[in-house]
Design an enzyme around this catalytic site. Structure first.
Site, mmCIF file in Angstrom:
data_model
loop_
_atom_site.group_PDB
_atom_site.id
_atom_site.type_symbol
_atom_site.label_atom_id
_atom_site.label_comp_id
_atom_site.label_asym_id
_atom_site.label_seq_id
_atom_site.Cartn_x
_atom_site.Cartn_y
_atom_site.Cartn_z
ATOM 1 N N LYS A 82 0.872 -1.167 0.000
ATOM 2 C CA LYS A 82 0.000 0.000 0.000
ATOM 3 C C LYS A 82 0.909 1.217 0.000
ATOM 4 O O LYS A 82 2.067 1.142 0.414
ATOM 5 C CB LYS A 82 -0.857 -0.010 1.281
ATOM 6 C CG LYS A 82 -2.067 0.878 1.229
ATOM 7 C CD LYS A 82 -3.279 0.163 0.682
ATOM 8 C CE LYS A 82 -4.470 1.093 0.620
ATOM 9 N NZ LYS A 82 -5.684 0.418 0.146
ATOM 10 N N GLY A 184 -23.208 4.364 -2.780
ATOM 11 C CA GLY A 184 -22.274 4.928 -3.758
ATOM 12 C C GLY A 184 -21.989 3.936 -4.875
ATOM 13 O O GLY A 184 -22.883 3.224 -5.328
ATOM 14 N N VAL A 186 -20.407 0.984 -5.037
ATOM 15 C CA VAL A 186 -20.746 -0.422 -4.771
ATOM 16 C C VAL A 186 -22.192 -0.534 -4.292
ATOM 17 O O VAL A 186 -22.968 -1.347 -4.799
ATOM 18 C CB VAL A 186 -19.793 -1.032 -3.714
ATOM 19 C CG1 VAL A 186 -20.178 -2.476 -3.429
ATOM 20 C CG2 VAL A 186 -18.351 -0.948 -4.184
HETATM 21 P P1 NAD Z 1 -18.278 5.544 -2.720
HETATM 22 O O1 NAD Z 1 -17.520 6.711 -2.186
HETATM 23 O O2 NAD Z 1 -18.688 5.517 -4.140
HETATM 24 O O3 NAD Z 1 -19.608 5.317 -1.843
HETATM 25 C C1 NAD Z 1 -19.668 5.537 -0.484
HETATM 26 C C2 NAD Z 1 -21.020 6.144 -0.194
HETATM 27 O O4 NAD Z 1 -21.146 6.306 1.226
HETATM 28 C C3 NAD Z 1 -21.214 7.536 -0.804
HETATM 29 O O5 NAD Z 1 -22.417 7.572 -1.542
HETATM 30 C C4 NAD Z 1 -21.231 8.468 0.408
HETATM 31 O O6 NAD Z 1 -22.085 9.585 0.228
HETATM 32 C C5 NAD Z 1 -21.763 7.534 1.477
HETATM 33 N N1 NAD Z 1 -21.454 7.970 2.849
HETATM 34 C C6 NAD Z 1 -20.375 8.637 3.311
HETATM 35 N N2 NAD Z 1 -20.491 8.856 4.628
HETATM 36 C C7 NAD Z 1 -21.660 8.291 5.013
HETATM 37 C C8 NAD Z 1 -22.338 8.176 6.251
HETATM 38 N N3 NAD Z 1 -21.836 8.689 7.385
HETATM 39 N N4 NAD Z 1 -23.517 7.544 6.281
HETATM 40 C C9 NAD Z 1 -24.059 7.025 5.151
HETATM 41 N N5 NAD Z 1 -23.471 7.117 3.936
HETATM 42 C C10 NAD Z 1 -22.279 7.737 3.886
HETATM 43 O O7 NAD Z 1 -17.393 4.270 -2.339
HETATM 44 P P2 NAD Z 1 -17.539 2.797 -2.931
HETATM 45 O O8 NAD Z 1 -16.558 2.631 -4.008
HETATM 46 O O9 NAD Z 1 -18.965 2.481 -3.161
HETATM 47 O O10 NAD Z 1 -17.011 1.936 -1.687
HETATM 48 C C11 NAD Z 1 -17.825 1.740 -0.541
HETATM 49 C C12 NAD Z 1 -16.997 1.013 0.524
HETATM 50 O O11 NAD Z 1 -16.565 -0.234 0.005
HETATM 51 C C13 NAD Z 1 -15.735 1.746 0.962
HETATM 52 O O12 NAD Z 1 -15.507 1.467 2.322
HETATM 53 C C14 NAD Z 1 -14.653 1.127 0.124
HETATM 54 O O13 NAD Z 1 -13.388 1.208 0.746
HETATM 55 C C15 NAD Z 1 -15.140 -0.307 0.058
HETATM 56 N N6 NAD Z 1 -14.664 -1.056 -1.134
HETATM 57 C C16 NAD Z 1 -14.959 -0.614 -2.382
HETATM 58 C C17 NAD Z 1 -14.524 -1.343 -3.493
HETATM 59 C C18 NAD Z 1 -14.850 -0.913 -4.898
HETATM 60 O O14 NAD Z 1 -14.708 -1.719 -5.823
HETATM 61 N N7 NAD Z 1 -15.298 0.309 -5.133
HETATM 62 C C19 NAD Z 1 -13.784 -2.524 -3.306
HETATM 63 C C20 NAD Z 1 -13.516 -2.956 -2.002
HETATM 64 C C21 NAD Z 1 -13.961 -2.207 -0.924
#
Ligand code: NAD
Length: 365
Positions: A82, A184, A186
């Site tokens: 990382k 968001g 995912v």
């Molecule tokens: P994203 O930023 O697109 O979505 C996150 C969502 O959470 C956003 O819509 C945001 O407005 C919302 N949010 C933020 N604070 C909040 C709160 N206090 N209460 C409710 N909603 C809140 O991120 P993502 O890519 O969808 O990823 C979501 C999670 O999954 C993250 O923790 C990320 O690390 C993890 N993750 C994502 C992937 C991927 O492929 N994108 C892979 C592995 C892990």
């Protein structure tokens, strides 16, 4: 006063930790290579306004080790690493900064591959790509793996089905309520899949415009962000932030299972133990959300072999990951140990086996 590198509790046999400074751009970054036993270390680059370099060091040590475990449990021929760039991603990003970062990655000669993470976009990684081949998660070219979110969501969805089969002996989600936190990248795809499988959804997000849109198309009930922990749901699906399973939320969550995409859901490992004691089935975060890194791994494989991104290969690895999840849940039940411990044990066994095999090969050479 922060701890020094080797005294840090987060330092766990890391192979290398590289501090990087570039005078011209002001780049201050740390690249941590936890393990290359199973292959080149792969893990995202985070840009964050850390309060101190000690805090940045802690974060990169912890996250790089986590990547070794995530990559091993997904049975990828990749180690764990990382990197963190210290700075404000809203005000301090420049193309030159990411080229300087790319040059630093390049000096490691391919033992570490960078990719996007919090505060870093695909465009930033594309800038680094101008000076090094050792970056992944790009949008152009036959090997590019693109947005990992749909594959991540598919893994979370299949994990939810696996849990439903175990706990409620049913093959779809009819009659089950899912409390979905974050819709968001995912969470949005996941909401559609859960809805199509018959689940009743209660959802929240801080982005209210997006929330109304997703709730409308999935017939979901909307609650305020903090109220999600009090929802009477069968499954809690954290898809926003880490550490939402903590002493404060534990007594409020009444769901029988936790299955979500967020990284680092357990604030501390003892929360996993407490969930287990309460009979809550916690599907380990880095198993459930491994679809994203599997997608990225296809890009690395294509790069190594001169081939192209292969969705069938991705599907094979995702299916195998779901078998590993079944194994974790089964072993947790028979060995009477929390699921996160079983997942860690499987990952550690795979990493140690690869390390021992490499040592044997070195001895024989
Ligand atoms: P994203 O930023 O697109 O979505 C996150 C969502 O959470 C956003 O819509 C945001 O407005 C919302 N949010 C933020 N604070 C909040 C709160 N206090 N209460 C409710 N909603 C809140 O991120 P993502 O890519 O969808 O990823 C979501 C999670 O999954 C993250 O923790 C990320 O690390 C993890 N993750 C994502 C992937 C991927 O492929 N994108 C892979 C592995 C892990």
């Amino acid at each position: 006063m922060g701890k020094t590198l080797f005294d840090s509790p987060s330092f766990v046999n890391h192979e290398g930790v590289h501090a990087v400074f570039d005078e011209k751009t002001g780049l201050r970054a740390i690249i941590a290579v936890h393990s290359t036993a199973r292959g080149p270390a792969v893990g995202g680059t985070r840009m964050w306004n850390y309060a101190s370099s000690a805090e940045a060091l802690e974060d990169v040590l912890r996250l790089s080790r986590g990547m070794s475990y995530k990559n091993a449990v997904a049975d990828l021929e990749m180690g764990g690493g990382k990197s963190v760039i210290i700075g404000d991603s809203r005000t301090q990003k420049t193309p030159e900064l990411f080229r300087a970062f790319g040059r630093a990655v390049d000096t490691l000669g391919g033992i570490y591959y960078a990719a996007e993470d919090v505060g870093v976009s695909v465009a930033d990684i594309a800038e680094a790509r101008k000076v090094t081949p050792y970056v992944l998660g790009l949008n152009d070219g036959p090997e590019a793996s693109g947005d990992p979110s749909p594959v991540t969501a598919e893994g979370v969805f299949r994990s939810t089905l696996t849990v439903a089969r175990r706990l409620w002996k049913q093959d779809d989600l009819t009659g089950l309520t899912v409390a979905l936190q974050g819709i968001g990248h995912v969470g949005g795809y996941l909401a559609d899949k859960l809805h199509a499988a018959g689940a009743r959804l209660v959802m929240t997000d801080v982005n209210t415009a997006l929330l109304s849109e997703v709730a409308a198309r999935t017939n979901a009930e909307i609650v305020a962000p903090d109220a999600i922990y009090d929802v009477k749901a069968d499954i809690y699906a954290p898809c926003a932030l880490g550490a939402t399973l903590n002493p404060e939320t534990l007594d409020r969550i009444t769901a029988k299972a936790v299955v979500g995409a967020a990284n680092n859901q357990l604030a501390t490992p003892d929360i996993g133990q407490r969930l287990f004691e309460r009979g809550v089935l916690y599907a380990p975060d880095y198993v459930v959300n491994g679809g994203g890194i599997i997608n990225v791994a296809s890009e690395l494989l294509a790069r190594q072999t001169g081939g192209a991104y292969d969705p069938q290969w991705v599907e094979g690895k995702l299916s195998r990951l779901m078998e590993t999840l079944e194994e974790i849940l089964e072993r947790s039940a028979t060995e009477k140990r929390p699921t996160h411990e079983i997942a860690d044990a499987i990952a550690e066994a795979r990493i140690n086996a690869a390390r021992d095999q490499k040592a044997e090969q070195r001895k024989a050479a």
